[in-house]
Scaffold this active site. Structure first.
Site, PDB file in Angstrom:
ATOM      1  N   ARG A 112      43.501  43.805  24.356  1.00 30.23           N
ATOM      2  CA  ARG A 112      43.840  42.477  24.899  1.00 30.23           C
ATOM      3  C   ARG A 112      44.864  41.889  23.949  1.00 30.23           C
ATOM      4  O   ARG A 112      44.552  41.613  22.783  1.00 30.23           O
ATOM      5  CB  ARG A 112      42.585  41.604  24.983  1.00 30.23           C
ATOM      6  CG  ARG A 112      42.880  40.158  25.296  1.00 30.23           C
ATOM      7  CD  ARG A 112      41.652  39.363  25.684  1.00 30.23           C
ATOM      8  NE  ARG A 112      41.258  39.664  27.050  1.00 30.23           N
ATOM      9  CZ  ARG A 112      40.473  38.889  27.798  1.00 30.23           C
ATOM     10  NH1 ARG A 112      39.987  37.763  27.306  1.00 30.23           N
ATOM     11  NH2 ARG A 112      40.162  39.224  29.028  1.00 30.23           N
ATOM     12  N   HIS A 139      46.762  41.048  34.208  1.00 30.27           N
ATOM     13  CA  HIS A 139      45.334  41.254  33.925  1.00 30.27           C
ATOM     14  C   HIS A 139      44.806  42.232  34.996  1.00 30.27           C
ATOM     15  O   HIS A 139      44.111  41.838  35.925  1.00 30.27           O
ATOM     16  CB  HIS A 139      44.626  39.896  34.004  1.00 30.27           C
ATOM     17  CG  HIS A 139      43.252  39.871  33.423  1.00 30.27           C
ATOM     18  ND1 HIS A 139      42.662  40.973  32.834  1.00 30.27           N
ATOM     19  CD2 HIS A 139      42.334  38.874  33.340  1.00 30.27           C
ATOM     20  CE1 HIS A 139      41.449  40.639  32.412  1.00 30.27           C
ATOM     21  NE2 HIS A 139      41.230  39.380  32.712  1.00 30.27           N
ATOM     22  N   GLN A 142      41.030  42.684  36.009  1.00 23.32           N
ATOM     23  CA  GLN A 142      40.557  41.534  36.770  1.00 23.32           C
ATOM     24  C   GLN A 142      40.923  41.694  38.248  1.00 23.32           C
ATOM     25  O   GLN A 142      40.065  41.550  39.133  1.00 23.32           O
ATOM     26  CB  GLN A 142      41.199  40.257  36.202  1.00 23.32           C
ATOM     27  CG  GLN A 142      40.769  39.001  36.906  1.00 23.32           C
ATOM     28  CD  GLN A 142      39.289  38.726  36.716  1.00 23.32           C
ATOM     29  OE1 GLN A 142      38.789  38.736  35.612  1.00 23.32           O
ATOM     30  NE2 GLN A 142      38.569  38.483  37.802  1.00 23.32           N
ATOM     31  N   ASP A 234      42.816  29.888  38.710  1.00 26.43           N
ATOM     32  CA  ASP A 234      42.606  30.271  37.305  1.00 26.43           C
ATOM     33  C   ASP A 234      42.893  29.017  36.473  1.00 26.43           C
ATOM     34  O   ASP A 234      43.404  28.012  36.989  1.00 26.43           O
ATOM     35  CB  ASP A 234      43.573  31.428  36.958  1.00 26.43           C
ATOM     36  CG  ASP A 234      43.368  31.990  35.543  1.00 26.43           C
ATOM     37  OD1 ASP A 234      42.336  31.667  34.903  1.00 26.43           O
ATOM     38  OD2 ASP A 234      44.242  32.751  35.079  1.00 26.43           O
ATOM     39  N   CYS A 274      38.697  33.993  38.077  1.00 32.81           N
ATOM     40  CA  CYS A 274      38.447  35.087  37.121  1.00 32.81           C
ATOM     41  C   CYS A 274      37.473  34.672  36.036  1.00 32.81           C
ATOM     42  O   CYS A 274      36.842  35.533  35.421  1.00 32.81           O
ATOM     43  CB  CYS A 274      39.766  35.546  36.510  1.00 32.81           C
ATOM     44  SG  CYS A 274      40.678  34.223  35.706  1.00 32.81           S
ATOM     45  N   ARG A 302      33.306  43.502  37.417  1.00 32.14           N
ATOM     46  CA  ARG A 302      34.125  43.950  36.279  1.00 32.14           C
ATOM     47  C   ARG A 302      33.476  45.190  35.661  1.00 32.14           C
ATOM     48  O   ARG A 302      34.152  46.136  35.283  1.00 32.14           O
ATOM     49  CB  ARG A 302      34.236  42.843  35.218  1.00 32.14           C
ATOM     50  CG  ARG A 302      35.010  41.590  35.628  1.00 32.14           C
ATOM     51  CD  ARG A 302      36.493  41.824  35.788  1.00 32.14           C
ATOM     52  NE  ARG A 302      37.112  42.367  34.592  1.00 32.14           N
ATOM     53  CZ  ARG A 302      37.562  41.641  33.564  1.00 32.14           C
ATOM     54  NH1 ARG A 302      37.496  40.326  33.608  1.00 32.14           N
ATOM     55  NH2 ARG A 302      38.130  42.217  32.509  1.00 32.14           N
TER      56      ARG A 302
HETATM   57  N1   CP Z   1      38.013  37.064  33.297  1.00 27.32           N
HETATM   58  C1   CP Z   1      38.050  37.522  32.044  1.00 27.32           C
HETATM   59  O1   CP Z   1      38.837  38.387  31.687  1.00 27.32           O
HETATM   60  O2   CP Z   1      37.121  36.964  31.208  1.00 27.32           O
HETATM   61  P1   CP Z   1      37.131  37.074  29.631  1.00 27.32           P
HETATM   62  O3   CP Z   1      38.347  36.358  29.137  1.00 27.32           O
HETATM   63  O4   CP Z   1      35.856  36.392  29.208  1.00 27.32           O
HETATM   64  O5   CP Z   1      37.151  38.513  29.229  1.00 27.32           O
HETATM   65  N1  NVA Z   2      45.002  33.288  32.598  1.00 24.30           N
HETATM   66  C1  NVA Z   2      43.849  33.314  31.729  1.00 24.30           C
HETATM   67  C2  NVA Z   2      42.906  34.384  32.144  1.00 24.30           C
HETATM   68  C3  NVA Z   2      41.636  34.454  31.339  1.00 24.30           C
HETATM   69  C4  NVA Z   2      40.740  35.564  31.775  1.00 24.30           C
HETATM   70  C5  NVA Z   2      44.298  33.502  30.292  1.00 24.30           C
HETATM   71  O1  NVA Z   2      45.182  34.320  30.033  1.00 24.30           O
HETATM   72  O2  NVA Z   2      43.761  32.816  29.412  1.00 24.30           O
END
Ligand code: CP
Ligand code: NVA
Length: 315
Positions: A112, A139, A142, A234, A274, A302
């Site tokens: 990530r 993502h 997701q 989101d 998400c 997920r």
């Molecule tokens: N939706 C999602 O990716 O959640 P987290 O940021 O908690 O991993």
């Molecule tokens: N768009 C959000 C998604 C979190 C799962 C972020 O990047 O923080």
């Protein structure tokens, strides 16, 4: 009883950086494996026996971190977590050297990252699969879980309309990429200046010509919600944009998903997010916790979808 067989022949890509690189058939295969793993969770417990996964996270996570870790354990393997929030990938040593070390110890990497380029660099140097656990650009895990959930609810996502309301961010890009591969019509409704990346939209429009999907980018939430089969939102400020929160809360106020917006959609429309969600901001508490909300089904999926990805990518 004989174990149901799974088709684990490799996908057309060695890594999962972006769903735009998957074929429609790849996505179907991920869904088929996810379905089997979901319904027989305690049966397929040896698929990744003795396999190790490295998890490198530059940002916070609940769902992605837990589901990859639990997923590896379910399949007989294990995961090692490295919290890199304070030291970004490539700051202590080159991304190349991180990749060249990890490939000697583990069988796959989930990362990530802030920069999508760091993921691409990691994948280009690592001789093991790299899975994008969220970047500033997309993502993909997701979106695959989102579409797997829609498939469960509807049977077929082709010809359905998904409306995404909010920031044209990483989640939004992954939804666009995936929708057009699967023939789902996608409408994205954002305030002016917060629309999705135009390259993503143009590429999606090209793919849509082959799959019959329609891609619509608009600024009017009423028009966007009209007759939709699902409404998705989101956070208005993603991780890394914390200093813009106040400004964005003002700009996005008219884009909150509330009961009035849901009423414009189809009667049985799904509400999707998400997570994490902020009740009272991008979504009202009534919608988030209401009967049309499938947010926890998505979160559950997920696990199953990522287990399928791990089983298909790790050798
Ligand atoms: N939706 C999602 O990716 O959640 P987290 O940021 O908690 O991993
Ligand atoms: N768009 C959000 C998604 C979190 C799962 C972020 O990047 O923080």
């Amino acid at each position: 009883m004989k174990k149901p067989t799974l088709d684990l022949t490799p996908l057309t890509v060695p890594d999962l950086l972006c769903t735009s690189a998957l074929t429609t058939n790849d996505i179907g295969r991920v869904f088929a494996v996810a379905k089997e793993l979901k319904h027989n969770r305690t049966v397929h417990t040896e698929l990744l026996r003795n396999k190790r996964l490295a998890m490198i996270f530059e940002k916070d996570s609940l769902r992605t971190r837990f589901t990859f870790d639990v997923g590896m354990q379910d399949l007989g393997g294990s995961a090692v977590f490295m919290d890199h929030r304070d030291a970004r990938l490539g700051s202590r040593e080159s991304v190349k050297d991180v990749a060249k070390n990890l490939e000697r110890w583990v069988h796959g990497i989930v990362a990530r990252t802030f920069k999508h380029k760091a993921l691409e660099e990691l994948a280009s140097h690592a001789g093991i699969p790299v899975i994008n656990g969220l970047s500033d650009f997309v993502h993909p895990c997701q979106a695959l879980s989102d579409f797997f959930t829609m498939t469960e609810k509807w049977g077929d996502v082709r010809g359905r309309t998904l409306t995404y309301v909010g920031d044209g961010n990483n989640t939004c890009h992954a939804l666009i990429h995936t929708a057009v591969k699967l023939g789902t019509h996608i409408r994205v409704c954002s305030p002016e200046g917060y629309e999705p990346n135009s390259r993503v939209v143009n590429e999606a429009m090209r793919v849509a010509l082959d799959t019959g999907a329609e891609v619509t980018i608009l600024n009017d939430p009423d028009a966007a919600a009209e007759g939709a089969d699902a409404i998705y939102t989101d956070v208005w400020a993603s991780m890394g944009q914390e200093d813009e929160i106040e400004e964005r809360n003002g700009i996005f106020a008219a884009y909150q998903v509330d009961e009035e917006m849901m009423a414009r959609a189809n009667k049985s429309a799904l509400f999707m997010h998400c997570l994490p969600a902020h009740r009272g901001w991008e979504v009202t508490q009534e919608v988030m916790d209401g009967p049309q909300s499938v947010v926890y089904d998505i979160a559950e999926n997920r696990l199953h979808v990522q287990k399928a990805l791990l089983a298909l990518l790790i050798r």
